[in-house]
Design a protein around this motif. Structure first.
Motif, PDB file in Angstrom:
ATOM      1  N   GLU A 195     -10.202 -42.700 -37.943  1.00  0.00           N
ATOM      2  CA  GLU A 195      -9.083 -42.874 -38.861  1.00  0.00           C
ATOM      3  C   GLU A 195      -8.109 -43.909 -38.309  1.00  0.00           C
ATOM      4  O   GLU A 195      -7.692 -43.842 -37.158  1.00  0.00           O
TER       5      GLU A 195
ATOM      6  N   THR B 223      -7.311 -35.369 -44.512  1.00  0.00           N
ATOM      7  CA  THR B 223      -5.881 -35.332 -44.232  1.00  0.00           C
ATOM      8  C   THR B 223      -5.123 -34.980 -45.509  1.00  0.00           C
ATOM      9  O   THR B 223      -5.353 -35.592 -46.562  1.00  0.00           O
TER      10      THR B 223
ATOM     11  N   GLY C  10      -0.289 -34.840 -43.899  1.00  0.00           N
ATOM     12  CA  GLY C  10      -0.703 -35.276 -42.575  1.00  0.00           C
ATOM     13  C   GLY C  10      -1.545 -34.268 -41.834  1.00  0.00           C
ATOM     14  O   GLY C  10      -2.274 -34.631 -40.920  1.00  0.00           O
ATOM     15  N   ASP C  11      -1.448 -32.973 -42.219  1.00  0.00           N
ATOM     16  CA  ASP C  11      -2.280 -31.961 -41.581  1.00  0.00           C
ATOM     17  C   ASP C  11      -3.692 -32.006 -42.164  1.00  0.00           C
ATOM     18  O   ASP C  11      -3.915 -32.570 -43.245  1.00  0.00           O
ATOM     19  N   ARG C  12      -4.624 -31.394 -41.476  1.00  0.00           N
ATOM     20  CA  ARG C  12      -6.001 -31.371 -41.945  1.00  0.00           C
ATOM     21  C   ARG C  12      -6.187 -30.227 -42.928  1.00  0.00           C
ATOM     22  O   ARG C  12      -5.743 -29.112 -42.688  1.00  0.00           O
TER      23      ARG C  12
ATOM     24  N   ARG D 232      -5.867 -36.409 -36.104  1.00  0.00           N
ATOM     25  CA  ARG D 232      -6.498 -37.661 -36.526  1.00  0.00           C
ATOM     26  C   ARG D 232      -7.935 -37.684 -36.021  1.00  0.00           C
ATOM     27  O   ARG D 232      -8.209 -37.318 -34.877  1.00  0.00           O
TER      28      ARG D 232
ATOM     29  N   ARG E  39       0.418 -35.262 -35.918  1.00  0.00           N
ATOM     30  CA  ARG E  39      -0.606 -34.735 -36.823  1.00  0.00           C
ATOM     31  C   ARG E  39      -1.986 -35.088 -36.301  1.00  0.00           C
ATOM     32  O   ARG E  39      -2.170 -36.028 -35.536  1.00  0.00           O
TER      33      ARG E  39
END
Length: 472
Positions: free
Chosen positions: A193, A391, A417-419, A189, A187
């Motif tokens: 982060e 996120t 977890g994805d943006r 980051r 994922r």
């Protein structure tokens, strides 16, 4: 009054003598200790005023399973990452990676294994739906059909991902499964982060560990470097990798220096001035050795600081890996000694201690997240809000919290977890667009609201590639 002044002066002298004696005694104790406290837990050198301003604001950088504090103005320079396969992220490079995949296919098609009946090097191209991508299998070269080259090319939102490997032929199926697993767990980051779950930080991304099973996490290889904005000639690098099961003393920095001194006492390297040399530990890493030196000025090479530290590590323990840490001054165009060192000896030691003493294991407080679609149980309530760029905290269907009339009913299936993406809105067409039957669209930041935990039909609508924007 005169006698009183004399008595006060005598008391002052006695106090000073006592303090001096205590300081001398402390110095003797340190000298008798092979591992003085300031070497075990450094950061004892006082920062000069110009260094204080550099370290006034710091940032924590996550690399692999570890983190380190560096000046907020420092530039982070990533090297290769094998976790355990090679992974490279291309920011906003989904189309670029698609082109790299085709280039790889074309290259394999153009060559043949001439020693094996002119067999094409290209073996197969597998299409992956989750995430969107391809896994391409070919022979390593035209001389052997025992060694393979297997690469995965994927889309992660607008980013591109390349996962590379060089397995043996009998490891083909296992490697393809590993590439698929990495692509599904990976994922995005941001640089600042620091995740709280077990896994590896790499450039632009985070890879959570697999869930389930008794297998220990794989041994990782991570390279990262830092450049100080205020002192651009200062380069510091960190490498962590698995501890070598065949490690011998000759592999250590300490042994190599001792051998150099014994076999070639006239070697130019030995003309350097050692500012500090001996055992060193950083937090839980206790088997280290460091050598901090300053080379002499030469006719065509400037005097530089050359600091090094290594740790043997513990076998099969990813939290206590082999580590090699280096810092040099006087670096220009990647060549040490090309420019004059910007730091004094004391300042260089202060920078070294201030940064290296903060290297530590990244704390984790939750179990690894299994990012496979459908495996995440609801953890956040319906109505949870998340802004564009954040996120995603929960897999499910999301829609703009304040729908615009042109985005009414719009919703997207987004994985934890994805943006969080931008919303796509349609605008009023121009006269020319009306004649062509076109309608303009534009991206805009928004605040998304979680509206359903329902899975996407057929698990085919992850938000880490082409969004599934549905009406109603």
């Amino acid at each position: 009054m005169d006698m009183l002044k004399v008595e006060r002066m005598n008391l002052t002298i006695i106090k000073r003598l006592c303090l001096a004696s205590l300081a001398f005694l402390a110095l003797l104790l340190v000298a008798c200790d092979d591992n003085p406290k300031e070497w075990k837990t450094p950061n004892m050198t006082i920062l000069t005023p110009r260094l204080e301003s550099v370290f006034e604001k710091t940032k924590t950088v996550c690399f692999g399973r570890f983190m380190v504090d560096v000046p907020a103005s420092a530039t982070v320079a990533w090297g290769n990452a094998d976790i355990p396969l090679g992974v490279k992220i291309y920011p906003m490079g989904a189309d670029k990676v698609k082109g790299l995949a085709q280039e790889f296919i074309d290259n394999l098609k153009s060559e043949k294994a001439i020693n094996h009946g002119d067999v094409p090097l290209l073996l197969s191209v597998g299409i992956v739906a989750q995430p969107d991508g391809r896994i391409i299998v070919g022979y390593e070269d035209f001389q052997s059909i025992d060694d393979l080259k297997i690469n995965g090319y994927f889309r992660l939102n607008n980013d591109g991902v390349v996962i590379s490997s060089h397995p043996l032929r009998e490891e083909k199926d296992e490697t393809i499964a590993d590439i698929t697993s990495i692509a599904q767990r990976l994922r995005q980051r941001t640089e600042n982060e620091v995740p709280i779950e077990p896994g590896n930080c790499i450039e632009h991304a985070f890879l959570p560990d697999k869930t389930g099973g008794d297998k220990a996490p794989p041994q990782d290889l991570i390279r990262i470097g830092f450049r100080l904005k205020e002192f651009p000639d200062i380069h510091l690098s960190i490498f962590v990798g698995p501890s070598n099961p065949h490690y011998t003393e000759s592999s250590s920095l300490e042994w190599q220096l001792e051998r150099l001194e014994a076999e070639n006492p006239n070697h130019p390297h030995l003309e350097t001035k050692y500012l500090r040399k001996g055992k060193r530990q950083i937090n839980g890493w206790v088997d280290g050795f460091e050598a901090l030196s300053r080379s002499p000025e030469q006719a065509d090479i400037h005097s530089i600081h050359d600091f090094g530290m290594d740790f043997r590590g513990t076998l099969s323990d990813p939290l206590k890996p082999y580590a090699d840490i280096r810092m040099q001054s006087g670096v220009a165009d990647n060549a040490a000694g090309a420019t004059k060192a910007s730091l004094t000896d004391e300042e260089a030691i202060a920078v070294w201690d201030r940064i290296t003493s903060t290297i530590r294991v990244r704390p984790t407080s939750v179990a690894p997240i299994n990012t496979a679609v459908g495996d995440l149980k609801p953890q956040f309530p319906l109505g949870e809000l998340a802004a564009t760029g954040r996120t995603c905290p929960q897999t499910g269907w999301w829609q703009p919290s304040e729908p615009h009339e042109k985005t009414a009913g719009l919703r997207e299936y987004i994985k934890a977890g994805d943006r969080m993406p931008h919303r796509v809105s349609t605008g009023e067409p121009s006269l020319w667009q009306k004649l062509k039957g076109e309608r303009p669209a534009y991206l805009a930041a928004t605040v998304w609201k979680l509206v359903s935990y329902e899975e996407a039909p057929g698990h085919a609508n992850p938000a880490n590639h082409t969004p599934d924007r549905t009406k109603g």
